[in-house]
Design an enzyme around this catalytic site. Structure first.
Site, mmCIF file in Angstrom:
data_model
loop_
_atom_site.group_PDB
_atom_site.id
_atom_site.type_symbol
_atom_site.label_atom_id
_atom_site.label_comp_id
_atom_site.label_asym_id
_atom_site.label_seq_id
_atom_site.Cartn_x
_atom_site.Cartn_y
_atom_site.Cartn_z
ATOM 1 N N HIS A 153 -3.175 9.562 6.294
ATOM 2 C CA HIS A 153 -2.681 10.876 5.453
ATOM 3 C C HIS A 153 -3.607 11.329 4.494
ATOM 4 C CE1 HIS A 153 -2.657 8.227 1.847
ATOM 5 N NE2 HIS A 153 -2.225 7.417 2.415
ATOM 6 N N GLY A 154 -3.356 12.689 4.142
ATOM 7 C CA GLY A 154 -4.284 13.094 3.096
ATOM 8 C C GLY A 154 -4.242 12.473 1.762
ATOM 9 N N GLN A 155 -5.071 12.800 1.085
ATOM 10 C CA GLN A 155 -5.095 12.273 -0.399
ATOM 11 C C GLN A 155 -3.935 12.387 -0.933
ATOM 12 O OE1 GLN A 155 -6.704 14.368 -3.888
ATOM 13 N NE2 GLN A 155 -8.458 12.755 -4.002
ATOM 14 N N SER A 156 -3.423 11.360 -1.722
ATOM 15 C CA SER A 156 -2.126 11.145 -2.423
ATOM 16 C C SER A 156 -2.307 11.324 -3.768
ATOM 17 C CB SER A 156 -1.445 9.954 -2.073
ATOM 18 O OG SER A 156 -2.080 8.858 -2.632
ATOM 19 N N ARG A 208 3.813 10.776 1.921
ATOM 20 C CA ARG A 208 2.617 11.220 2.268
ATOM 21 C C ARG A 208 2.316 11.186 3.599
ATOM 22 N NH1 ARG A 208 2.833 6.161 -0.341
ATOM 23 N NH2 ARG A 208 1.171 4.542 0.221
ATOM 24 N N GLU A 224 2.522 1.641 4.669
ATOM 25 C CA GLU A 224 1.202 0.861 3.886
ATOM 26 C C GLU A 224 1.649 -0.432 3.426
ATOM 27 O OE1 GLU A 224 -1.423 0.320 3.598
ATOM 28 O OE2 GLU A 224 -2.517 2.020 2.396
ATOM 29 N N ARG A 261 -8.001 -6.872 -1.722
ATOM 30 C CA ARG A 261 -8.322 -5.653 -1.129
ATOM 31 C C ARG A 261 -8.451 -5.667 0.374
ATOM 32 N NH1 ARG A 261 -10.933 -0.707 -3.770
ATOM 33 N NH2 ARG A 261 -9.855 0.258 -2.151
ATOM 34 N N HIS A 313 -1.173 4.886 7.247
ATOM 35 C CA HIS A 313 -2.080 4.713 6.098
ATOM 36 C C HIS A 313 -3.216 3.750 6.308
ATOM 37 C CE1 HIS A 313 1.808 5.835 3.946
ATOM 38 N NE2 HIS A 313 2.260 5.332 4.929
ATOM 39 N N GLY A 314 -3.935 3.557 5.262
ATOM 40 C CA GLY A 314 -5.217 3.015 5.328
ATOM 41 C C GLY A 314 -5.254 1.635 5.829
#
Length: 201
Positions: A9-12, A58, A85, A112, A155-156
């Protein structure tokens, strides 16, 4: 031959604020909407048969922008929490820099980036991978086995988990895998769903 395209997704709003987002359902920033439009531009010439998406705002908004820009908003689209996510537990909503000051960079990096270490009250990448890969095998792979062109927006961390599975990354290798907002990865797959070619857009 089938085609699989993975898009983050683009920046949230939370990306912009540098906070742990996880299951917080936040919107895209104006920059995030622009990133989704730029991704759509890179995907011009691709025709998708179906799309799979996280059920978070998002990701849904990113997918909507991409499909509308491509003139493909009418393709079958499937939303599922399995692509959501990673759940960050007690860290959700906390500023990342403040968290490093409190717990130390090494500990936060473990939470992380590692495969097996979960943040307090949260989900490890391994646990995220279990649900993502189960959904891939159950829902996405059958479409690919039919020779379809498939778009996945997530998501990442859910995409890190899926790429680890698809590309056979080790737990050590995946630590360094960064997927930018709006980033897209394209796979050409053979009939057995082995990767023939892959590239980033």
């Amino acid at each position: 031959m089938s085609l699989l395209v993975l898009v983050r997704h683009g920046q949230s709003v939370s990306n912009l604020q540098n906070v742990f987002t996880g299951s917080l359902d936040v919107a895209l920033t104006p920059k995030g909407e622009q990133e989704a439009q730029e991704t759509a531009t890179k995907l011009r010439g691709f025709h998708f048969d179906t799309a799979f998406c996280s059920d978070m705002l998002r990701a849904r908004r990113t997918l909507d922008i991409i499909l509308r820009q491509l003139g493909q908003a009418d393709i079958p689209t499937h939303y599922n929490a399995a692509l959501n996510e990673r759940y960050y537990g007690n860290l959700q909503g906390l500023n990342k820099a403040d968290t490093v000051q409190k717990y130390g960079e090494e500990q936060v990096d473990q939470w992380r980036r590692s495969y097996d270490v979960a943040p307090p009250g949260g989900e490890s990448l391994h646990q995220t991978q279990d649900r993502v890969v189960a959904y891939y095998e159950q829902a996405i792979a059958p479409s690919l086995q039919q020779g379809q062109h498939v778009l996945v927006v997530a998501h990442g961390n859910s995409l890190r988990a899926l790429r680890m599975y698809l590309e056979h990354f080790s737990a050590e290798h995946v630590k360094g895998l960064e997927i930018p907002t709006g980033g897209a990865r394209v796979y050409e797959l053979d009939n057995a769903l082995h990767i023939k070619e892959m590239s980033d857009l």
